[in-house]
Design a protein around this motif. Structure first.
Motif, short mmCIF file in Angstrom:
data_model
loop_
_atom_site.label_atom_id
_atom_site.label_comp_id
_atom_site.label_asym_id
_atom_site.label_seq_id
_atom_site.Cartn_x
_atom_site.Cartn_y
_atom_site.Cartn_z
N SER A 101 33.64 42.54 49.36
CA SER A 101 33.29 41.62 50.44
C SER A 101 34.54 41.13 51.16
O SER A 101 35.67 41.25 50.64
CB SER A 101 32.52 40.42 49.89
N LYS A 102 34.32 40.59 52.30
CA LYS A 102 35.43 40.02 53.08
C LYS A 102 36.11 38.91 52.29
O LYS A 102 37.35 38.82 52.28
CB LYS A 102 34.89 39.47 54.40
N GLU A 103 35.33 38.10 51.59
CA GLU A 103 35.88 36.99 50.80
C GLU A 103 36.75 37.53 49.66
O GLU A 103 37.83 36.98 49.37
CB GLU A 103 34.76 36.13 50.24
N GLU A 104 36.29 38.60 49.01
CA GLU A 104 37.07 39.21 47.93
C GLU A 104 38.43 39.69 48.44
O GLU A 104 39.46 39.46 47.81
CB GLU A 104 36.32 40.42 47.36
N GLU A 106 40.04 38.76 51.13
CA GLU A 106 40.89 37.64 51.55
C GLU A 106 41.56 37.00 50.34
O GLU A 106 42.73 36.62 50.38
CB GLU A 106 40.07 36.63 52.33
N GLN A 107 40.79 36.87 49.24
CA GLN A 107 41.37 36.30 48.02
C GLN A 107 42.45 37.21 47.46
O GLN A 107 43.51 36.75 47.03
CB GLN A 107 40.27 36.09 46.97
N ARG A 109 44.30 39.29 49.11
CA ARG A 109 45.47 39.19 50.00
C ARG A 109 46.27 37.93 49.70
O ARG A 109 47.51 37.97 49.62
CB ARG A 109 45.01 39.19 51.46
#
Length: 472
Positions: A101-104, A106-107, A109
């Motif tokens: 997911s996008k959230e995964e 971002e985390q 990164r």
């Protein structure tokens, strides 16, 4: 092998100087080797791409004379082909689905940056022998990632920069298709270059880091990568990043400023390329002499004064018929009817030594094509006096009596008029100029009167006499 090059702009803005130079280099290289040049519109960024920008690209390329040897090509019309290749790569195992997911991401990164590591995808959904992948989450549409080689190097033998080596461990598995199925830039470029038989990719050096990724995808498809030439950026005359104050304008703005397209090409080709000390090239010479052995890897500098100089050289020497079409365009932009005046080539011949641009030429030639709307205030005060009114009235009678209205007759009449009154030619010619042109600057007075014609000249002399006497 037939050389095939391409210019592939994204239609998110106008065609600017840097893009025009890239297009020119691509065009010249193909033509030198009897090859083909194509224009490809890379419009997959639907949010930023506009029809206005597409139209501006085609308009700019047409004005410069950089004609594609193929029909119009748009990436958005090739989506079925991109999807087909994605499916082939999934089946071959050179691509895979990623459900992160996008959230995964971002985390991931944030964690990498906290450890001062280079942010990159960690391959969590990359299939590997003996690796157990998590169960795909329900209702999640995956992206498709390219399975980049895990080791080895990509060696790019750049025609401008020389050999550049990239370590595959530094390249992560880039996304080639988004969750909604739309392909990404680097993937579309690869498929297009492959399908279209591109042999040489000539582009700005801001694309250098895309090159190893694109080569790896091409090799995964079993295709032979093209040769690459990354040309350096263009700086302003002061060495700073090129901006509008330096000349970073849309190509068509240069047309509006009065540049000839041939002069613009000549100036652009010298931004980073040289052929001895030669400054000016015909179209044929550019094709015959262009090569990458003499393209500099260092940034070039845009010098507006030099661009004006090149343009002036073309105006002074180019075929009058070639200039006439552009001159006509400028006159019309000033709301002047070219048919309401003398032959355009005759006007150009008289004006081109004194004008650096066609806009300047058009503005200084208004009096040939329209009635005067007044006189230059300073010039009128100096030259349209009670004394000059008497001279102009007498000259009006002398010119009206001429049997022939040609340059020799006008030359003899004006010079003879000055001599009989014991005056220098300037004492007569300058009042005539202000009377007939509205200002004290014009081509030679005999040529000016000839181009204006008998009727206009005599009417303007009479009007100037009335104007001068009205001030007393």
């Amino acid at each position: 092998m037939t050389v095939v090059t391409r210019f592939a702009p994204s239609p998110t803005g106008f065609l600017h100087i840097g893009g025009a130079r890239t297009a020119l280099f691509s065009y010249l290289y193909a033509k030198r080797f009897g090859g083909k040049f194509l224009l490809r519109i890379e419009d997959t960024d639907r949010e930023r791409s506009t029809q206005e920008a597409v139209d501006a690209i085609f308009e700019g390329m047409a004005w410069l004379g950089l004609k594609s040897d193929f029909d119009e090509i748009y990436q958005t019309r090739r989506f079925d082909r991109y999807k087909e290749v994605v499916q082939q790569m999934l089946a071959a195992g050179t691509a895979y689905h990623c459900y992160a997911s996008k959230e995964e991401l971002e985390q991931l990164r944030a964690e990498q940056m906290a450890r001062k590591e280079k942010p990159r995808y960690d391959g969590r959904w990359r299939p590997e022998p003996g690796k157990t992948l998590p169960t795909p989450p329900a209702g999640v549409q995956p992206v498709v990632r390219f399975r980049n080689p895990a080791d080895g190097q990509v060696v790019v033998r750049d025609l401008v920069k020389g050999e550049i080596v990239f370590d595959n461990r530094e390249l992560d598995d880039l996304i080639i298709a988004r969750a909604d199925g739309t392909p990404t830039y680097n993937f579309c470029v690869v498929v297009d270059d492959w399908d279209m038989g591109i042999t040489h990719v000539i582009r700005g050096d801001d694309h250098v880091n895309n090159t190893p990724r694109q080569i790896n995808i091409l090799q995964a498809l079993g295709a032979t990568p093209p040769a690459y030439a990354h040309v350096s950026m263009i700086l302003g005359s002061d060495g700073a990043k090129l901006s509008k104050r330096h000349g970073a304008l849309g190509v068509m703005e240069y047309r509006a400023m009065g540049f000839m397209p041939e002069a613009m090409l000549n100036y652009l080709v010298r931004l980073g390329w040289s052929h001895g000390d030669q400054e000016l090239f015909t179209h044929e010479e550019m094709i015959a002499k262009f090569d990458f052995d003499h393209v500099s890897a260092s940034p070039s500098r845009f010098d507006m004064e030099k661009a004006y100089w090149v343009n002036h050289q073309y105006l002074k020497t180019a075929d009058l018929g070639l200039i006439a079409g552009e001159f006509d365009w400028h006159l019309r932009r000033l709301n002047l009817d070219p048919a309401n005046g003398p032959d355009l080539k005759a006007v150009i011949e008289q004006q081109r030594e004194r004008c650096r641009t066609l806009l300047e030429m058009a503005e200084k030639s208004k009096f040939f094509f329209a009635d005067l709307d007044g006189y230059n205030e300073k010039d009128a005060a100096k030259h349209l006096t009670a004394e000059s009114a008497t001279l102009l009235e007498a000259l009006d009678h002398a010119l009206a009596a001429l049997p022939d209205w040609d340059v020799p007759a006008l030359h003899a009449a004006v010079n003879g008029f000055a001599e009989t009154r014991g005056l220098g030619l300037g004492k007569v010619a300058q009042p005539i100029r202000v009377a007939c042109c509205g200002m004290a600057v014009s081509p030679p007075i005999d040529q000016t009167l000839f181009l204006l014609g008998r009727e206009r000249t005599l009417a303007r002399l009479k009007a100037a006499v009335s104007f001068a006497r009205s001030k007393t």
